[in-house]
Write an enzyme that holds these catalytic residues in place. Structure first.
Site, PDB file in Angstrom:
ATOM      1  N   ASP A  67       0.819  -1.217   0.000  1.00 29.03           N
ATOM      2  CA  ASP A  67       0.000   0.000   0.000  1.00 29.03           C
ATOM      3  C   ASP A  67       0.848   1.261   0.000  1.00 29.03           C
ATOM      4  O   ASP A  67       2.059   1.213   0.200  1.00 29.03           O
ATOM      5  CB  ASP A  67      -0.959  -0.007   1.205  1.00 29.03           C
ATOM      6  CG  ASP A  67      -0.259  -0.329   2.536  1.00 29.03           C
ATOM      7  OD1 ASP A  67       0.986  -0.394   2.562  1.00 29.03           O
ATOM      8  OD2 ASP A  67      -0.954  -0.510   3.536  1.00 29.03           O
ATOM      9  N   ASN A 141      -7.416  -2.537  14.786  1.00 26.99           N
ATOM     10  CA  ASN A 141      -8.808  -2.779  14.378  1.00 26.99           C
ATOM     11  C   ASN A 141      -8.936  -3.979  13.435  1.00 26.99           C
ATOM     12  O   ASN A 141      -9.979  -4.200  12.848  1.00 26.99           O
ATOM     13  CB  ASN A 141      -9.406  -1.519  13.728  1.00 26.99           C
ATOM     14  CG  ASN A 141      -8.727  -1.141  12.413  1.00 26.99           C
ATOM     15  OD1 ASN A 141      -7.826  -1.834  11.935  1.00 26.99           O
ATOM     16  ND2 ASN A 141      -9.153  -0.034  11.829  1.00 26.99           N
ATOM     17  N   HIS A 143      -7.235  -4.449  10.605  1.00 27.70           N
ATOM     18  CA  HIS A 143      -6.987  -4.211   9.176  1.00 27.70           C
ATOM     19  C   HIS A 143      -5.698  -4.892   8.721  1.00 27.70           C
ATOM     20  O   HIS A 143      -4.796  -5.148   9.503  1.00 27.70           O
ATOM     21  CB  HIS A 143      -6.986  -2.717   8.832  1.00 27.70           C
ATOM     22  CG  HIS A 143      -5.783  -1.948   9.286  1.00 27.70           C
ATOM     23  ND1 HIS A 143      -5.830  -0.601   9.540  1.00 27.70           N
ATOM     24  CD2 HIS A 143      -4.504  -2.307   9.523  1.00 27.70           C
ATOM     25  CE1 HIS A 143      -4.627  -0.180   9.901  1.00 27.70           C
ATOM     26  NE2 HIS A 143      -3.808  -1.201   9.905  1.00 27.70           N
ATOM     27  N   GLU A 148      -9.557  -1.789   5.655  1.00 32.07           N
ATOM     28  CA  GLU A 148     -10.153  -1.484   6.949  1.00 32.07           C
ATOM     29  C   GLU A 148     -11.358  -2.393   7.204  1.00 32.07           C
ATOM     30  O   GLU A 148     -11.859  -3.028   6.274  1.00 32.07           O
ATOM     31  CB  GLU A 148     -10.623  -0.025   6.951  1.00 32.07           C
ATOM     32  CG  GLU A 148      -9.518   0.987   6.695  1.00 32.07           C
ATOM     33  CD  GLU A 148      -8.645   1.227   7.913  1.00 32.07           C
ATOM     34  OE1 GLU A 148      -8.587   0.367   8.818  1.00 32.07           O
ATOM     35  OE2 GLU A 148      -8.008   2.290   7.976  1.00 32.07           O
TER      36      GLU A 148
HETATM   37  P1  PGA Z   1       2.454  -1.460  13.020  1.00 32.73           P
HETATM   38  O1  PGA Z   1       1.301  -1.304  11.918  1.00 32.73           O
HETATM   39  O2  PGA Z   1       3.348  -2.584  12.545  1.00 32.73           O
HETATM   40  O3  PGA Z   1       3.174  -0.134  12.985  1.00 32.73           O
HETATM   41  O4  PGA Z   1       1.801  -1.748  14.311  1.00 32.73           O
HETATM   42  C1  PGA Z   1       0.623  -2.425  11.439  1.00 32.73           C
HETATM   43  C2  PGA Z   1      -0.578  -2.010  10.629  1.00 32.73           C
HETATM   44  O5  PGA Z   1      -1.283  -1.046  10.998  1.00 32.73           O
HETATM   45  O6  PGA Z   1      -0.850  -2.655   9.614  1.00 32.73           O
END
Ligand code: PGA
Length: 258
Positions: A67, A141, A143, A148
């Site tokens: 992404d 959450n 995702h 999302e």
């Molecule tokens: P993080 O992010 O590794 O910084 O916790 C993971 C994500 O939100 O996909």
């Protein structure tokens, strides 16, 4: 699904790098789909060490990234282009021509063009022979990428509007100012992710424990996009003890060492 629980974030990074480096050694021209975020950082550090000290060779590897924020130039310190260059690509011997990251410089008002661009990205994955590995972080959450809660489980690469929860989570990287966090992103879809031959999801910390419990032990649901790993024929979850702390540890698939 294999759930591997390591003692801490450091061990998690090493184990993740071990899985990735095994693929690179076995298939030097493999296709890796990579993720940004704080969780994969330890794995990238370890891969860089393996490259320097053990000669791990990335010269034939093709990469795709999950992404990118829309509106951030590749030189913007919060863009995922910048993240990947700084934390991995410029420190290993990867051929720039084989790196693919969705462009953040698309015009958000030109939806037809964005759709064509996303179709092109999907085509490039196919042309490369499909993904051997999809590395994934997970949001609190649930995702994956910028898919999302509520994202279609069959979706392909497309534009997504970020939820306020995610923008709030990420505001810490934008001087704690949510208004500076982009509102849109291009992300591979859950359907794209599922086609990878191996899915490797990593999670660290207590704040991920609830999302991990839902992912592993809850129903498969678009409200927890990561739960789709239950449908994948070869998925490995590497967690630290905190992220795995709410799981039913009696389950026989949970191992502490491979
Ligand atoms: P993080 O992010 O590794 O910084 O916790 C993971 C994500 O939100 O996909």
């Amino acid at each position: 699904m294999l759930v591997v629980i390591k003692k801490n974030k450091d061990e998690l990074g090493k184990e993740t790098a071990r899985v990735i480096s095994d693929i690179v050694r076995e298939k030097p021209s493999c296709v890796l789909s990579l993720a940004t975020g704080s969780t994969p950082l330890g794995a990238y550090k370890e891969l860089i060490r393996m490259h320097r000290e053990e000669g791990l060779d990335f010269s034939k590897v093709t990469t795709f990234n999950l992404d990118e924020y829309i509106g951030l130039a590749p030189t913007h310190p919060q863009s995922y282009h910048y993240f990947m260059n700084e934390n991995l690509f410029k420190l290993i011997n990867i051929d720039e021509r084989y790196i693919h990251i969705p462009s953040g410089m698309v015009d958000v008002n030109d939806i037809n063009r964005i759709e064509r661009y996303c179709e092109w990205y999907e085509e490039e994955i196919k042309k490369a022979g499909g993904m051997d590995l999809q590395l994934l972080g997970i949001g609190a959450n649930g995702h994956i990428g910028f898919n999302e809660p509520g994202s279609s489980l069959g979706a392909r690469t497309r534009i997504k509007t970020l939820t306020s929860a995610t923008r709030q989570d990420n505001a810490r990287f934008f001087n704690n100012d949510i208004n500076k966090v982009p509102k849109y992103a291009i992300t591979m879809g859950v359907g794209t992710i599922l086609e990878s031959r191996l899915v490797l999801l990593v999670a660290s910390g207590k704040h991920k424990a609830q999302a991990i419990k839902k992912t592993v032990e809850g129903p498969v649901t678009a409200m927890v996009p990561a739960s789709i790993v239950q449908m994948h024929r070869k998925a490995i979850l590497i967690l630290d003890e905190e992220a795995g702390s709410l799981l039913d540890v009696q389950h026989e698939q949970y191992v502490t060492d491979l």
